[in-house]
Scaffold this active site. Sequence first.
Site, mmCIF file in Angstrom:
data_model
loop_
_atom_site.group_PDB
_atom_site.id
_atom_site.type_symbol
_atom_site.label_atom_id
_atom_site.label_comp_id
_atom_site.label_asym_id
_atom_site.label_seq_id
_atom_site.Cartn_x
_atom_site.Cartn_y
_atom_site.Cartn_z
ATOM 1 N N GLY A 36 -2.869 -6.223 5.181
ATOM 2 C CA GLY A 36 -2.883 -6.248 3.635
ATOM 3 C C GLY A 36 -2.179 -7.320 3.149
ATOM 4 O O GLY A 36 -1.536 -8.164 3.905
ATOM 5 N N ASP A 60 -3.327 -1.591 11.429
ATOM 6 C CA ASP A 60 -4.247 -1.628 10.561
ATOM 7 C C ASP A 60 -5.682 -0.932 10.818
ATOM 8 O O ASP A 60 -5.979 -0.904 11.959
ATOM 9 C CB ASP A 60 -4.661 -2.806 9.960
ATOM 10 C CG ASP A 60 -5.155 -3.003 8.535
ATOM 11 O OD1 ASP A 60 -4.138 -3.231 7.701
ATOM 12 O OD2 ASP A 60 -6.256 -2.552 8.204
ATOM 13 N N TYR A 69 -3.781 6.361 -8.623
ATOM 14 C CA TYR A 69 -2.686 5.755 -7.881
ATOM 15 C C TYR A 69 -1.571 6.283 -8.329
ATOM 16 O O TYR A 69 -0.497 6.364 -7.575
ATOM 17 C CB TYR A 69 -2.961 4.046 -7.929
ATOM 18 C CG TYR A 69 -2.298 3.215 -7.454
ATOM 19 C CD1 TYR A 69 -1.894 3.326 -6.030
ATOM 20 C CD2 TYR A 69 -1.409 2.417 -8.328
ATOM 21 C CE1 TYR A 69 -1.266 2.408 -5.650
ATOM 22 C CE2 TYR A 69 -0.445 1.569 -7.597
ATOM 23 C CZ TYR A 69 -0.346 1.302 -6.425
ATOM 24 O OH TYR A 69 0.614 0.517 -5.749
HETATM 25 C C1 AKB Z 1 -1.826 -2.409 -8.653
HETATM 26 O O1 AKB Z 1 -2.014 -3.413 -9.390
HETATM 27 O O2 AKB Z 1 -2.367 -1.634 -8.464
HETATM 28 C C2 AKB Z 1 -0.602 -2.777 -7.706
HETATM 29 C C3 AKB Z 1 0.743 -2.159 -8.239
HETATM 30 C C4 AKB Z 1 1.133 -2.496 -9.528
HETATM 31 O O3 AKB Z 1 1.165 -1.357 -7.576
HETATM 32 N N1 AKB Z 1 -0.341 -4.154 -7.649
#
Ligand code: AKB
Length: 313
Positions: free
Chosen positions: A11, A34, A142
């Site tokens: 990555g 990976d 996330y």
């Molecule tokens: C994203 O944009 O998801 C990443 C981060 C800010 O963790 N680059």
Amino acid sequence: MGNKLIIGSSGQIGVELIEQLSKLHGADKIIASDIKPATKNIIEGVTYLTLDVLDKEKLLDTVKKYNISEVYLLAAMLSAVAEKNIQFAWDLNMKGLFHVLDLAKENYIKKIFWPSSIAVFGPTSPKIGTPQTTILEPSTVYGISKMSGERWCEYYFLKYGVDVRSLRYPGIISYKSPPGGGTTDYAIEIFHSVINKNSYDCFIEEDVQLPMIYMDDAIRATLELMNCDRKKLSINSSYNLSGISFSPKEIALAIKKIHTDFSITYNPDFRNNIALSWPSSIDDSIARKDWLWSHEFNLEKTVEKMLFGITTL
Ligand code: AKB
């Protein structure tokens, strides 16, 4: 001292971290892994493996076989792609972390680096100079996984003495490897677009400022944190880290100073809402105090490095 395993080594961060780790410790100490077989940027002497972090048994076998003492867990699904794969993103981001934390708890490994992100912050966090300790109500899968991961890192440290270290990375800007589906990717795409078409259609609104950092600074921060005496670390979850902050309009202006006829248009999509939920700038004074962190790349230097770097690819 054992060897170092990088999980997710193909990555954006992995490719450059391997380079630096090999320089520091010798390529023969580095095991790069990976889920996809390595195709490029192969560094001589580094061992490359195919490994799925969700396969706990294979992970344990790898750790034993290659005498691993330190793990850099970079395999994760980033903000934009995670919104399209909610369940898998949660599984990958959380189970992967648990697998590695448990290996340390069971004494197979000694030290872990696990990246968190500015995505732990949400619309209710202070927007400017966001402090280390504040409201964390992320609105992306996330961000939720990173916030939960931070809690687990601290839990494993306090409960089991697991030496896990972490940074809340801002958007990382680099050219050697493509970004992996994040919201801050626009700040990389824009440079490729300058070189290819001299114009860019941006998916973030012109005035949305986000915290960013140039890759060299991000790697140096990671290695400084990993090499710091644990007793100096006052944060057991994840450190705020900051480099520069800018909006699409500001980066476009900096590019125009070099490519005077470059033009930018704006076509915001769902990633703009993610960007709007994140801070504009970050207060990383604790990192600056605990392990003397200081960034080197301002916007102008970043733009120069990116434009030059892309043309050498
Ligand atoms: C994203 O944009 O998801 C990443 C981060 C800010 O963790 N680059």
